[in-house]
Enzyme design. Structure first.
Site, PDB file in Angstrom:
ATOM      1  N   TYR A 197       1.054  -1.055   0.165  1.00  0.00           N
ATOM      2  CA  TYR A 197      -0.054   0.033  -0.167  1.00  0.00           C
ATOM      3  C   TYR A 197       0.856   1.055  -0.035  1.00  0.00           C
ATOM      4  O   TYR A 197       1.387   1.039   0.918  1.00  0.00           O
ATOM      5  CB  TYR A 197      -0.796   0.003   1.651  1.00  0.00           C
ATOM      6  CG  TYR A 197      -1.658   0.911   1.476  1.00  0.00           C
ATOM      7  CD1 TYR A 197      -2.484   1.707   0.324  1.00  0.00           C
ATOM      8  CD2 TYR A 197      -0.789   2.578   2.189  1.00  0.00           C
ATOM      9  CE1 TYR A 197      -2.800   3.164   1.049  1.00  0.00           C
ATOM     10  CE2 TYR A 197      -1.416   3.595   2.459  1.00  0.00           C
ATOM     11  CZ  TYR A 197      -2.496   4.286   1.820  1.00  0.00           C
ATOM     12  OH  TYR A 197      -3.415   5.412   1.745  1.00  0.00           O
ATOM     13  N   GLU A 199      -3.712   8.137  -3.642  1.00  0.00           N
ATOM     14  CA  GLU A 199      -3.465   6.332  -3.180  1.00  0.00           C
ATOM     15  C   GLU A 199      -3.638   4.832  -4.042  1.00  0.00           C
ATOM     16  O   GLU A 199      -3.906   5.177  -5.122  1.00  0.00           O
ATOM     17  CB  GLU A 199      -4.578   6.120  -2.743  1.00  0.00           C
ATOM     18  CG  GLU A 199      -4.405   5.036  -1.642  1.00  0.00           C
ATOM     19  CD  GLU A 199      -6.347   5.027  -0.739  1.00  0.00           C
ATOM     20  OE1 GLU A 199      -5.849   5.142   0.549  1.00  0.00           O
ATOM     21  OE2 GLU A 199      -6.993   5.014  -1.842  1.00  0.00           O
TER      22      GLU A 199
END
Length: 396
Positions: free
Chosen positions: A118, A206
């Site tokens: 991530y 993101e």
């Protein structure tokens, strides 16, 4: 302004970030053409059909599916296109899927295991610095990772005056447990990602997941991008990417009339001038036992046409049980605002919910008299506490 995944990936690719290639389609036939073209470009044998909506968690809602042949591709695209996709980040009604991204399958066999990471870039408002957040535990359950095992979330702050330093990019790759070519690829990935974020006036990038492929390439499999609307005048090509179909229809309409409107979940509609006064008004509504139904700033020119449009927008929300108009007459005179309210009320006709008007500032006494003598079902006040009491009474 939010972007779709395919748009975010286009931007990333333009800055040298490796991405999962894909082609967007809005019909099943176009999806088939996209799959065939993608195979020519990348050699992929399988395809991933990905719903394009402004919300995360699409996989959990059935909006991301693998297709191993053209028959499966048609079935997957047909089932996703037009569906109301419900994810943890949508309302209970979900969002209608108007487009799908036909993407290459990047989970192919190779000499090493694949790994999902991530990575997000955003502003730390407490320190005034940009921050890269990253984790070895990428994938669909990153929110659960952040909640239950926050020690697995790493943070690297960047001074915007000097930018991302090479040692910081290497530190990130090291903390992700990479080595060899994957390490070098991740360093390059982080540097290019931060450059993209910093250059285009983004408020957030993101990438979840960032994938280490089985042959040690580092690529963005997803891309969630938010752009600062105040900086869009510098990026007209990005402004053209806006998809109003993904936005609240009432907020879009308000924007067309230069009204700053944000829908909330309460029962008291708010009409104010100035963001600070709006926040204070919302606090007073809560103290009075209500819940604000919206944030609506009419700005400094609260004339009859502007006030009328604001009323119409507020009344589109069926949850509104009362409307609180709280205007400070500094630049604009209160008596002119009051006349605008009277004219707007008469143009709309009978408004089905109680209206409480508080006008304070220049000619406030004249404004209150004008409202009181209008013969309309409108309660007026000058003091904020008095107005809050009237809101409380109206709700009861």
């Amino acid at each position: 302004m939010n972007l779709h995944e395919y748009q975010g990936k286009q931007i990333l690719k333009s800055f040298g970030v490796a991405i999962q290639e894909g082609i967007v389609a809005d019909t099943v036939d176009k999806a088939v053409i996209a799959a065939e073209e993608l195979t020519k470009q990348t050699g992929t044998k399988w395809w991933v059909v990905k719903a394009q909506i402004h919300a995360g968690g699409r996989g959990k809602g059935g909006g991301v599916k693998l297709a191993k042949n053209i028959g499966e591709l048609k079935e997957r695209a047909g089932s996703i296109l037009g569906m109301n996709l419900i994810t943890p980040q949508t309302t209970a009604q979900g969002k209608k899927v108007n487009k799908v991204l036909i993407a290459q399958d990047v989970y192919y066999p190779g000499p090493s295991e694949t790994s999902e990471f991530y990575m997000g870039v955003l502003l730390n408002r407490q320190t005034g610095r940009n921050i890269i957040m990253y984790s070895t535990e990428g994938g669909m359950d990153i929110e659960e990772v952040a909640e239950k095992t926050p020690e697995l979330i790493f943070k690297e702050e960047i001074d915007p005056k000097v930018g991302l330093q090479p040692f910081q990019a290497r530190k990130i790759a090291f903390n992700l447990g990479l080595s060899g070519n994957a390490f070098k690829e991740m360093v390059r990935f982080v540097q290019n990602l931060y450059t993209a974020y910093d250059t285009i006036d983004a408020t957030m990038f993101e990438i979840n997941p960032v994938l280490k492929t089985s042959d040690d390439k580092i690529i963005a499999v997803d891309a969630k991008v938010d752009l600062d609307e105040n900086g869009l005048f510098r990026h007209p090509d990005y402004h053209a990417m806006r998809d109003v179909m993904e936005e609240d229809a009432t907020e879009v309409e308000a924007g067309e009339h230069n009204l700053n409107y944000v829908k909330l979940d309460g029962n008291v509609g708010c009409m104010v001038n100035g963001a600070g006064l709006a926040m204070a008004t919302m606090d007073m509504i809560k103290l009075a036992g209500g819940e604000p139904a919206n944030f609506l700033d009419v700005g400094g020119t609260a004339n009859a046409a502007r006030v009328e449009q604001a009323f119409r927008i507020i009344l589109k929300d069926p949850n509104v049980k009362a409307i609180f108009v709280n205007i400070f007459g500094g630049i604009v005179r209160c008596d002119r605002v009051a006349q605008g309210i009277v004219d707007a009320y008469k143009n709309i006709g009978k408004i089905p919910v109680p209206i409480i008007v508080r006008l304070q500032g220049t000619n406030a006494d004249q404004a209150k008299k004008l409202i009181d003598e209008s013969g309309l079902e409108v309660s007026s006040a000058i003091e904020l506490k008095e107005a809050a009491d009237l809101v409380q009474k109206a709700l009861k």
